[in-house]
Design an enzyme around this catalytic site. Structure first.
Site, short mmCIF file in Angstrom:
data_model
loop_
_atom_site.label_atom_id
_atom_site.label_comp_id
_atom_site.label_asym_id
_atom_site.label_seq_id
_atom_site.Cartn_x
_atom_site.Cartn_y
_atom_site.Cartn_z
N PRO A 78 0.82 -1.23 0.00
CG PRO A 78 -0.74 -1.55 1.69
CD PRO A 78 0.56 -2.05 1.19
CD GLU A 105 1.12 -7.98 11.45
OE1 GLU A 105 1.97 -8.77 11.90
OE2 GLU A 105 0.00 -8.34 11.05
NE ARG A 143 -6.42 -7.62 -20.50
CZ ARG A 143 -6.52 -6.45 -21.12
NH1 ARG A 143 -5.64 -5.51 -20.90
NH2 ARG A 143 -7.50 -6.24 -21.97
CG ASP A 158 -8.33 -3.20 -22.94
OD1 ASP A 158 -9.41 -3.56 -23.40
OD2 ASP A 158 -7.41 -3.97 -22.64
C1 9WO Z 1 -0.79 -5.21 8.29
C2 9WO Z 1 -0.96 -4.57 9.49
C3 9WO Z 1 -1.52 -5.00 10.69
C4 9WO Z 1 -1.55 -4.11 11.75
C5 9WO Z 1 -1.04 -2.84 11.62
C6 9WO Z 1 -0.50 -2.43 10.41
C7 9WO Z 1 -0.46 -3.32 9.38
N1 9WO Z 1 0.00 -3.17 8.15
C8 9WO Z 1 -0.17 -4.30 7.51
C9 9WO Z 1 0.24 -4.47 6.17
O1 9WO Z 1 0.32 -3.49 5.44
N2 9WO Z 1 0.56 -5.72 5.79
C10 9WO Z 1 1.00 -5.93 4.45
C11 9WO Z 1 0.20 -7.04 3.84
C12 9WO Z 1 2.45 -6.28 4.39
C13 9WO Z 1 2.87 -6.42 2.97
C14 9WO Z 1 1.95 -7.33 2.16
N3 9WO Z 1 0.58 -7.04 2.46
C15 9WO Z 1 -0.16 -6.26 1.63
C16 9WO Z 1 0.12 -5.83 0.34
N4 9WO Z 1 -1.34 -5.78 1.95
N5 9WO Z 1 -1.82 -5.03 0.94
C17 9WO Z 1 -0.97 -5.06 -0.04
C18 9WO Z 1 -1.18 -4.33 -1.25
C19 9WO Z 1 -0.33 -4.48 -2.31
C20 9WO Z 1 -0.54 -3.72 -3.46
N6 9WO Z 1 -1.58 -2.88 -3.53
C21 9WO Z 1 -2.42 -2.73 -2.50
C22 9WO Z 1 -2.24 -3.45 -1.34
#
Ligand code: 9WO
Length: 236
Positions: A78, A105, A143, A158
């Site tokens: 994120p 995390e 794709r 697209d």
């Molecule tokens: C979990 C968490 C739990 C308690 C407090 C803070 C926290 N942060 C996270 C977290 O961000 N975990 C991630 C899970 C660690 C890296 C992989 N994860 C992930 C990737 N979640 N969301 C994505 C992601 C990737 C690409 N685009 C959007 C979301």
């Protein structure tokens, strides 16, 4: 999970036809302790666990044997740069792309600094691991590869490839309850149909994603069609 899911559909066909190769490396295979430990407690305290540097580093290093110079390592999180069709299109020209999926995390920041070339985000939300994000990137890039989609043009036409949303599509039947297909689409006038579709594309982008329009310069024709669209919206 990633390799199984990728066997389906367009990505599966591309793998079968060796247009793309998909490999998966598990950092757990690069641990040397009895419990195959990939995570550890965060320095500074707090909830949860963090992925250790060494297993990730060794897995990525292993995935790079035979890599050419145009190979990129991308961490999906994120915190990354918002992923766009333009970034995907650039990445589709690389000979190899290594997608790093985190868990827990997060991962040791030094892996992002030292081992990754880029960090990408699919959007402002959190999922439980990077694998599903990697699958989306794999699908979106595959794709775009030559000879993957039956129609060479369809990936270029697209939504988003020209910075505009798609125009609405209709198929049979012509009427559903009192809801008929727009007349112009049944007219057989190809130029009129193309103009109507362009008007819908700029109009819908203006309605639903004004942020996209602000980044774009419309042609004189597109400006004219948008003005027409706005007049027609007012009438309804
Ligand atoms: C979990 C968490 C739990 C308690 C407090 C803070 C926290 N942060 C996270 C977290 O961000 N975990 C991630 C899970 C660690 C890296 C992989 N994860 C992930 C990737 N979640 N969301 C994505 C992601 C990737 C690409 N685009 C959007 C979301």
């Amino acid at each position: 999970m990633v390799s199984q899911a990728a066997q389906i559909g367009v990505t599966g066909k591309a793998i079968e036809n060796t247009i793309v190769t998909l490999n998966v490396w598990n950092p757990r295979d690069y641990t040397y302790d009895r419990h195959k430990t990939v995570d550890d407690r965060p320095f500074g305290g707090g909830q949860g666990m963090v992925m250790k540097y060494q297993p990730l580093h060794d897995a990525v290093t292993a995935s790079k044997v035979n890599a050419k110079n145009d190979c990129k390592v991308v961490y999906l999180s994120p915190q990354g740069k918002p992923l766009t069709q333009a970034l995907l299109s650039k990445a589709s020209k690389l000979s190899q792309l290594i997608l790093v999926a985190g868990r827990y995390e997060g991962i040791d920041e030094r892996f992002i600094q030292r081992d990754c070339d880029e960090e990408w985000s699919l959007g402002d939300y959190v999922i439980s691991g990077g694998e599903l994000a990697a699958l989306i990137v794999i699908d979106a890039i595959t794709r775009l590869l030559p000879n993957v989609l039956g129609n060479v043009q369809s990936a270029q036409e697209d939504s988003h490839s020209d910075g505009l949303l798609d125009y609405p599509q209709f198929t049979r039947p012509e009427v559903i309850a009192d809801n008929a297909v727009p007349d112009v689409l049944l007219s057989g006038h190809h130029a009129d149909i193309a103009r109507w579709r362009m008007k819908q594309s700029v109009g819908r982008t203006w309605q639903k994603r004004p942020d996209l329009l602000k980044k774009k310069t419309l042609s004189a024709e597109q400006e004219r069609l948008l003005a027409q669209f706005k007049v027609e919206v007012d009438k309804v």
